[in-house]
Scaffold this active site. Structure first.
Site, PDB file in Angstrom:
ATOM      1  N   HIS A 146     -32.544  40.248 -18.083  1.00  0.00           N
ATOM      2  CA  HIS A 146     -31.589  40.696 -19.107  1.00  0.00           C
ATOM      3  C   HIS A 146     -32.337  41.161 -20.357  1.00  0.00           C
ATOM      4  O   HIS A 146     -31.966  40.826 -21.486  1.00  0.00           O
ATOM      5  CB  HIS A 146     -30.598  39.579 -19.434  1.00  0.00           C
ATOM      6  CG  HIS A 146     -29.610  39.327 -18.329  1.00  0.00           C
ATOM      7  ND1 HIS A 146     -28.628  40.229 -17.988  1.00  0.00           N
ATOM      8  CD2 HIS A 146     -29.459  38.280 -17.480  1.00  0.00           C
ATOM      9  CE1 HIS A 146     -27.915  39.749 -16.980  1.00  0.00           C
ATOM     10  NE2 HIS A 146     -28.409  38.560 -16.640  1.00  0.00           N
TER      11      HIS A 146
ATOM     12  N   ASP B 280     -29.287  40.742 -24.719  1.00  0.00           N
ATOM     13  CA  ASP B 280     -29.022  41.052 -23.311  1.00  0.00           C
ATOM     14  C   ASP B 280     -29.360  42.519 -23.076  1.00  0.00           C
ATOM     15  O   ASP B 280     -29.836  43.212 -23.978  1.00  0.00           O
ATOM     16  CB  ASP B 280     -27.576  40.750 -22.938  1.00  0.00           C
ATOM     17  CG  ASP B 280     -27.464  40.168 -21.533  1.00  0.00           C
ATOM     18  OD1 ASP B 280     -27.815  40.886 -20.573  1.00  0.00           O
ATOM     19  OD2 ASP B 280     -27.037  39.012 -21.389  1.00  0.00           O
TER      20      ASP B 280
ATOM     21  N   GLU C 184     -30.712  35.564 -13.420  1.00  0.00           N
ATOM     22  CA  GLU C 184     -30.560  36.922 -12.888  1.00  0.00           C
ATOM     23  C   GLU C 184     -31.726  37.838 -13.253  1.00  0.00           C
ATOM     24  O   GLU C 184     -31.568  38.865 -13.901  1.00  0.00           O
ATOM     25  CB  GLU C 184     -29.236  37.517 -13.373  1.00  0.00           C
ATOM     26  CG  GLU C 184     -28.024  36.744 -12.880  1.00  0.00           C
ATOM     27  CD  GLU C 184     -26.707  37.333 -13.333  1.00  0.00           C
ATOM     28  OE1 GLU C 184     -25.736  37.270 -12.573  1.00  0.00           O
ATOM     29  OE2 GLU C 184     -26.637  37.852 -14.469  1.00  0.00           O
TER      30      GLU C 184
END
Length: 754
Positions: A268, A195, A331
C-alpha cells in the site's frame, strides 16, 4: 402569624418537599455502554445555580470537562462548593474504573485516576437532558435521578479506526469523531494516514509527499466491480500539516483518547513511490492510484528505502506520543520482489527462505528501529507470515485465525475481523442503502461479537487487548455518510469492549439505542436508523410459514400478500404466515398514527426443494453461516450486493459437496443457483461445478468473469430424488489481486429446483 397558618404552611412545605422527592420516577438509566453495576435509588439531585464543584489537580481534565459541559450547555453557572465532589480512591484496581453516587444533596465521583473520573462524567452526562448536548437547555434546574454506579472496562484497547487516505475529512470533523469515541468510553483512535490513493501527513524532510503523493489525478465512480470502470476526472487530495496533527493529538489527549497513526509498509505504498520512484523495485515513475484494490508496486527493501522510512517514522514518532505506531504490513504482493535482482540477492545473503520471509525481515527491521525510539509496532495479521517480529502486536482482520496464532505465541492481539468489525459493510438489506464495498454487518451482529476466540485458554486469552471498529472510506466521501456508517454500530462496539458479557442483552440494548438517538440528534450526528425495520424468516416445521419480527417494542406490524403497500388498514401480523405457494410479502411497522421505517418486501419462490432435506459435507465459516444449510432451499434469495446476509453461505478455501433429498422421485426440469464473485473481497466463483442426479453427472465450466454475481442454470429434464453438487474452491488468489497468496472464499446462494 396565627399558629394554624404556620402549621398549614409547614404541612404545605412538607408536601412540596415530598413531591420533589417523587417528582422523578425511578427509571433505569439508559447508559451506553452499560455499566458493570447500577442501582436506582429514590429521589433526585437538583442541578441549578446553587450547585458547586470541588476537585484537586488530580481530576483537572474530567472536572473541567464537566464544568464546561454544564455551563456551555445551559444557563446554569456552577459555584465553588462540594455539591459535586471528586475523590481519589486508590482501592479501585482498574485505572479506568470509577464509582458514581448520585444522592439528593450531592454527587460523589470516586476514581483512581483522572481518566476513570472522566468515564464517570460520561455516564453522568447521559443522565442529563439531551438539550445539554446542543446547548439549548433553558430551564433553571435539571433533575438527575439518584443512583449508584460501579463500573470498569472489560478490555484495555477500545478503539475506532478511520481511513483518510481514500477520502479525507476536516480537522473539525476528526475532533467530532474523537468526541463521540470519548462519550462512549473508547480510548483509541486508529488514524490510517497513508495508502496507495494518498499520503495524508506532512513529512518535512520529504516535500514531494505533500506535492505529489497527497494528490491523485481522479477517483473511481461507482463500485470497483462495475465494468467498465469510470472515473470523475477531478484531482483529489490534501494532507494534514504537522500543526494540524499536533492539534488533533492534543484534543484527543484532553478526551483520554490515544491516537495511533498508521504508516503503511511495505505494501500500500504506491502514493509514496509515485513521489519517490527510487523507493520501488523498478525505479520507474508511477502515479498515485486512482482506483481501489491492491497494487504490485511496494517498497523495495533497499538501504535507501529504510533510510526514507526511518526518517519518516522519526517525524511521526515525534508527533504522536502513543506507545504504538501501526505499520500496516497487509496485502503486499511479492511480484516485484520476485523479479528484483536486489531482493533475490538479499534473500540469499540473509538466509531467507522466500519473499514471505523477506517481508518478515522488512517488518522486523522496522520494529527494531522503532523499539530503539521507545515505540512498539502494530501490524495487520499478515505480519505473521514468514515469522512474527519479536515484540509486535497483531491486529487480526482476516478472521480470528491470526489472533489465535499470535496469542498462542504470546503476542498481544487487537481483534478487528471483517465479519464483525468492518463498518464500511452494508448494515441493512434495504436496496436504497448508500453504496458500500459489500458484505453485510447489521447492528445485532456487531453487538454479538466476542473478542476472545473460544480456541484460546485462559492464559492465552489475556493477550487479547481488545477490539475496534474499522471504517475504510473507498465508498465514503462525505462526513454525513461516514457518520451514517459509524452509528449506531459504534454504540454496539462500545458495549462489546467495555461491558461485561453477562450484562449484555440485545433487546435491552435496542431500547437504549432508540433513546440514544435523541442524543445523536442533539449532537447533529447522522445515524442509520434501522430499528423500525422488519426481519423475516421461513419456518419449515410440519408446514411452511413465514415469521416477521421487529427490534422495538410497542409497535404493530401490518402486512399484505397482494404486492400492495401496507397501510394502517392492512392486516395485523400476530402469527407466522402460512406459505403454500410463491408469494410476495410486504410489511411495515406502525404506531397508532403512522408508518415507521421502510417497507419490508420478501419474494418467496416456492420451488420443489423448499422445505426438503439438505446436507453439506463442510460447515459454513462461522462468520458467514447465513441461515445454515436449510437456507439454500428456503425459497429466499440473497441480496445482490451483501454477501454476508442471512441467505448467502460462505466457505473459506474448502471444496464442498451438497446433497438435496427431495423425499421422493420428482420431475426436475431445471436447477439454478448463483455464486458471489467479489474478487476485491477475496470471493471467487468456482471454476467449475458438478451436478449429479440419479447417477447422471453434468460438469459445468464457469468462465473467469469479473461480474459480481455468477449465475448458473442446468436443465436436465429428468426424474430423481437426490441432487448432488460438487463445488471445488477456486484455489489460491493469484498475484496482483487483493488477498494474493490466500485461499479464496466461496459464497453460494439459493438452489432453485423447478
Amino acid at each position: 402569624m396565627p399558629f394554624k397558618k404556620i402549621a398549614v404552611c409547614i404541612v404545605f412545605i412538607s408536601f412540596l418537599f415530598n413531591c420533589q422527592n417523587t417528582e422523578t420516577p425511578n427509571i433505569k438509566p439508559q447508559i451506553i455502554p452499560i455499566p458493570s453495576e447500577q442501582t436506582i435509588n429514590k429521589g433526585h439531585f437538583v442541578l441549578d445555580n446553587s450547585t458547586g464543584i470541588k476537585y484537586t489537580d488530580d481530576f483537572k481534565i474530567s472536572a473541567e470537562f464537566l464544568k464546561s459541559y454544564i455551563e456551555n450547555g445551559s444557563s446554569i453557572k456552577l459555584q465553588d462548593n462540594n455539591s459535586i465532589s471528586f475523590i481519589k480512591d486508590d482501592s479501585i484496581e482498574n485505572p479506568e474504573g470509577y464509582l458514581l453516587e448520585i444522592l439528593p444533596k450531592s454527587i460523589v465521583i470516586k476514581a483512581k485516576t483522572d481518566q476513570g473520573a472522566f468515564y464517570a462524567i460520561q455516564s453522568l452526562r447521559q443522565l442529563l437532558p439531551t438539550e445539554f448536548e446542543n446547548k439549548t437547555f433553558s430551564e433553571a434546574k435539571a433533575l438527575i435521578s439518584c443512583a449508584a454506579i460501579k463500573d470498569e472496562p472489560q478490555f484495555e484497547h477500545r478503539g475506532m479506526h478511520l481511513d483518510v487516505s481514500r477520502h479525507m475529512f476536516s480537522v473539525e470533523f476528526i475532533k467530532k469523531y474523537i468526541d463521540a469515541l470519548a462519550m462512549l468510553k473508547m480510548n483509541t483512535f486508529h488514524w490510517h494516514l497513508t495508502d496507495d490513493q494518498g499520503w495524508r501527513i506532512e513529512i518535512k524532510k520529504y516535500p514531494k509527499l505533500q506535492e505529489i503523493a497527497a494528490y491523485r489525478n481522479e477517483t473511481l465512480i461507482g463500485h470497483y466491480s462495475d465494468q467498465p470502470q469510470q472515473f470523475d476526472g477531478k484531482t483529489y487530495g490534501g494532507f494534514y500539516t504537522q500543526e494540524e496533527v499536533k492539534e488533533v493529538v492534543a484534543y484527543a489527549k484532553s478526551r483520554f483518547v490515544t491516537v495511533i497513526p498508521e504508516i503503511e509498509l511495505p505494501g500500500h505504498a504506491q502514493a509514496a513511490i509515485a513521489a519517490y520512484p527510487e523507493l520501488g523495485c523498478t525505479g520507474k515513475q508511477i502515479d498515485v492510484a486512482t482506483t481501489w484494490g491492491v497494487f504490485e508496486d511496494i517498497f523495495c527493501p533497499k538501504e535507501e528505502t529504510f533510510t526514507f522510512l526511518e526518517n519518516v517514522l522519526d517525524e511521526v514518532a515525534t508527533l504522536f506520543p502513543s506507545t504504538y505506531i501501526h505499520i500496516g504490513g497487509d496485502e503486499a504482493p511479492k511480484a516485484r520482489w520476485k523479479n528484483c535482482e536486489y531482493c533475490q540477492k538479499l534473500i540469499k545473503n540473509e538466509g531467507l527462505k522466500d519473499e514471505h520471509e523477506l517481508q518478515s525481515y522488512f517488518i522486523a527491521r522496522i520494529e527494531k528501529y522503532l523499539n530503539s525510539k521507545g515505540k512498539q509496532i502494530i501490524g495487520w495479521d499478515e505480519i505473521l507470515e514468514g515469522g512474527l517480529a519479536p515484540n509486535a502486536t497483531v491486529m487480526s482482520w482476516r478472521g480470528i485465525e491470526g489472533a489465535v496464532e499470535a496469542a498462542k505465541q504470546h503476542h498481544n492481539v487487537i481483534m478487528t475481523p471483517t465479519s464483525h468489525c468492518y463498518f464500511d459493510y452494508y448494515q441493512s438489506e434495504n436496496d436504497n442503502e448508500p453504496l458500500a464495498i459489500g458484505g453485510f454487518l447489521p447492528l445485532e451482529k456487531v453487538y454479538g461479537f466476542n473478542p476472545i476466540p473460544e480456541e484460546l485458554n485462559d492464559d492465552e486469552a489475556q493477550y487479547i487487548l481488545g477490539a475496534q471498529g474499522n471504517i475504510w472510506t473507498e465508498y465514503i466521501n462525505t462526513e454525513s455518510q461516514l457518520e451514517y456508517m459509524a452509528f449506531p454500530r459504534m454504540l454496539a462496539m462500545s458495549e462489546v469492549v467495555w461491558s461485561k458479557p453477562e450484562n449484555k442483552n440485545y433487546p435491552d440494548f435496542v431500547k437504549r439505542v432508540e433513546n440514544f438517538h435523541k442524543r445523536l440528534d442533539a449532537l447533529d450526528i447522522n445515524y442509520a436508523n434501522h430499528l423500525y425495520e422488519i426481519e423475516g424468516e421461513l419456518l419449515s416445521n410440519d408446514n411452511l410459514s413465514y415469521q416477521l419480527k421487529t427490534l422495538t417494542d410497542g409497535k404493530t406490524i401490518r402486512y399484505t400478500l397482494d404486492s400492495s403497500e401496507p397501510t394502517l388498514q392492512s392486516e395485523i401480523y400476530n402469527q407466522p404466515i402460512p406459505i403454500t405457494k410463491s408469494v410476495t410479502i410486504k410489511a411495515s411497522l406502525f404506531n397508532n398514527e403512522k408508518q415507521l421505517g421502510k417497507v419490508f418486501t420478501q419474494n418467496i419462490n416456492h420451488h420443489k426443494a423448499v422445505g426438503k432435506k439438505i446436507t453439506i459435507n463442510k460447515a459454513p465459516h462461522k462468520s458467514y453461516l447465513g441461515s445454515g444449510a436449510e437456507g439454500l432451499i428456503n425459497g429466499v434469495s440473497g441480496s445482490d450486493s451483501r454477501y454476508g446476509d442471512k441467505e448467502w453461505l460462505g466457505f473459506w478455501g474448502e471444496d464442498i459437496e451438497i446433497i438435496i433429498d427431495l423425499g421422493e422421485e420428482t420431475e426436475i426440469n431445471s436447477i439454478e443457483t448463483r455464486f458471489y464473485n467479489g474478487q476485491g473481497q477475496w470471493i471467487y466463483a468456482p471454476n467449475e461445478i458438478e451436478i449429479e442426479i440419479e447417477n447422471e453427472v453434468e460438469k459445468m465450466q464457469i468462465p473467469n468473469a469479473t461480474e459480481k454475481l455468477i449465475s448458473i442454470k442446468f436443465e436436465p429434464n429428468v426424474s430423481g430424488r437426490y441432487i448432488t453438487f460438487k463445488i471445488p474452491n477456486h484455489g489460491i488468489i493469484p498475484e496482483g489481486k487483493q488477498g494474493a497468496g490466500n485461499k479464496a472464499w466461496t459464497f453460494i446462494d439459493e438452489i432453485i429446483v423447478n
